[in-house]
Design a protein around this motif. Structure first.
Motif, PDB file in Angstrom:
ATOM      1  N   ALA A  26      -4.923   2.035  -0.751  1.00 39.03           N
ATOM      2  CA  ALA A  26      -5.330   0.921  -0.160  1.00 39.03           C
ATOM      3  C   ALA A  26      -6.526   0.025  -0.636  1.00 39.03           C
ATOM      4  N   SER A  27      -7.468   0.736  -1.305  1.00 34.82           N
ATOM      5  CA  SER A  27      -8.439   0.162  -2.134  1.00 34.82           C
ATOM      6  C   SER A  27      -8.156  -0.835  -3.372  1.00 34.82           C
ATOM      7  N   VAL A  75      -6.371   0.467   5.352  1.00 33.79           N
ATOM      8  CA  VAL A  75      -6.983  -0.770   4.711  1.00 33.79           C
ATOM      9  C   VAL A  75      -8.290  -1.022   5.580  1.00 33.79           C
ATOM     10  N   VAL A 127      -6.202  -3.889  -1.749  1.00 35.39           N
ATOM     11  CA  VAL A 127      -7.072  -4.828  -1.214  1.00 35.39           C
ATOM     12  C   VAL A 127      -7.850  -5.403  -2.231  1.00 35.39           C
ATOM     13  N   ILE A 145      -7.321 -11.396   3.515  1.00 33.42           N
ATOM     14  CA  ILE A 145      -6.647 -10.182   4.003  1.00 33.42           C
ATOM     15  C   ILE A 145      -6.059 -10.280   5.282  1.00 33.42           C
ATOM     16  N   VAL A 179       0.866  -1.283   0.237  1.00 32.75           N
ATOM     17  CA  VAL A 179      -0.040   0.105   0.012  1.00 32.75           C
ATOM     18  C   VAL A 179       0.763   1.165  -0.038  1.00 32.75           C
TER      19      VAL A 179
END
Length: 270
Positions: A133-134, A185, A137, A147, A118
Motif C-alpha cells: 500500500a505504501s 491505504v 500510494v 488518492i 495494491v
C-alpha cells in the motif's frame, strides 16, 4: 472502411424470438419476472450470473448508501433543467448524470483501481500488505495524482457510511483482500502524505464490491445507477415543490460580476 477486429459480432446479454425473451441464459418471463429482485437482475446483467445472498446484499447496501447525496451539482443541474423544461424528465435525469465524472461518482472507480494495484503488488512481492500500500500510494504521490476515496469535508473522524459498509461485508463473509487493501491505504497515508485521511464512501463501495466478485470495469455503473434513483426522487419533488428557479436565482445573487463595464455600472441581480 471497417474498423475493429474481423470477428462475428455477438452479444451474450439478451436474445429473443416471438415466444421467448432470454436474459443471460434465463427465460425472462418464466424465471425472472416476479421471482428475482432488481438488485439480482443488475448483478445478472453485469456479471452474467445470478448473485448469491451475500453478493445481492452487498450490492444492495452500496446502492442504498450512495443513492442520495443532497443538493450536489448533479442534483442542481437536474432540478434546474426540469424547471426550464418540465416536459423532459429524461433530459433532466441525463443532465444530472452527464455531470458525473472524476469528482462526482468517478472516485469509486478510481479507488477500485487503486486497491487492485495494491492487491496485485502484494501478490507479486509478498511481505506486509502495508508495504504494498505504501509503495502504490507513494507512486501516486510522486506522480501528483490524487488518492481517490479518502478524506471528507464533513466526516473528519470517520465516514459512517464507509464504516457501515465494511461492517456489512464482515457480517456477510465477503470482507477480503480489497477491503484489507483499503484499510492498509488508510493506515499508511499519514506517513506517505503527511496527514491522516479516513476512508470515505467512495473507497468503501469499490472494496466491498470487488471482494464480492463485482467487476472493476463496471464499478462506476453502480454509483450511476444509485444516483439515478436519487435524481428521480428530486425531480418528482421539483414537480410538486419546485426550487429549481430559486437555486438559479441564488446562484446569480451569490456571484459578483467583475468584468469590463460602462462607467457607473453596478451589477444587481435582485
Amino acid at each position: 472502411m471497417k474498423i475493429g477486429p474481423a470477428t462475428q459480432p455477438t452479444t451474450g446479454i439478451s436474445g429473443s424470438n416471438p415466444e421467448t425473451i432470454v436474459i443471460r441464459g434465463h427465460d425472462l418471463v418464466g424465471e425472472l419476472i416476479g421471482r428475482i429482485s432488481f438488485t439480482d437482475h443488475v448483478w445478472l446483467l453485469v456479471c452474467g450470473t445470478l448473485p448469491n445472498d451475500a453478493q445481492r446484499r452487498i450490492l444492495d447496501a452500496t446502492l442504498v448508501a450512495i443513492a442520495e447525496h443532497g443538493l450536489v451539482p448533479s442534483v442542481q443541474a437536474a432540478r434546474m433543467t426540469l424547471a426550464a423544461a418540465p416536459e423532459a424528465l429524461q433530459g433532466a435525469v441525463a443532465a444530472g448524470l452527464l455531470g458525473c465524472g472524476s469528482v462526482i461518482l468517478g472516485a469509486s472507480e478510481a479507488a477500485g483501481g487503486l486497491f487492485s494495484e495494491v492487491v496485485a503488488l502484494h501478490e507479486s512481492l509478498g511481505g506486509a500488505l502495508d508495504m504494498a500500500a505504501s509503495e502504490i500510494v507513494g507512486g501516486y504521490r510522486r506522480e501528483k495524482r490524487a488518492i481517490p476515496g479518502y478524506g471528507h469535508p464533513l466526516h473528519k473522524g470517520s465516514d459512517p457510511r464507509a464504516v457501515r459498509l465494511i461492517a456489512v461485508a464482515r457480517e456477510l463473509g465477503v470482507f477480503g483482500r480489497h477491503s484489507q487493501a483499503a484499510l492498509a491505504v488508510e493506515r499508511v497515508l499519514p506517513s506517505v502524505i503527511g496527514k491522516p485521511l479516513v476512508m470515505n464512501i467512495s473507497s468503501a463501495i469499490p472494496c466491498v464490491l470487488l471482494d464480492a466478485g463485482y467487476p472493476l470495469l463496471a464499478l462506476r455503473g453502480v454509483t450511476i445507477l444509485a444516483r439515478t434513483a436519487g435524481l428521480i426522487g428530486h425531480l418528482l419533488e421539483e414537480q410538486t415543490h419546485p426550487i429549481g428557479f430559486a437555486m438559479s436565482h441564488a446562484a446569480a445573487s451569490a456571484i459578483t460580476y467583475d468584468g469590463p463595464a460602462p462607467p457607473g455600472f453596478v451589477a444587481n441581480e435582485n
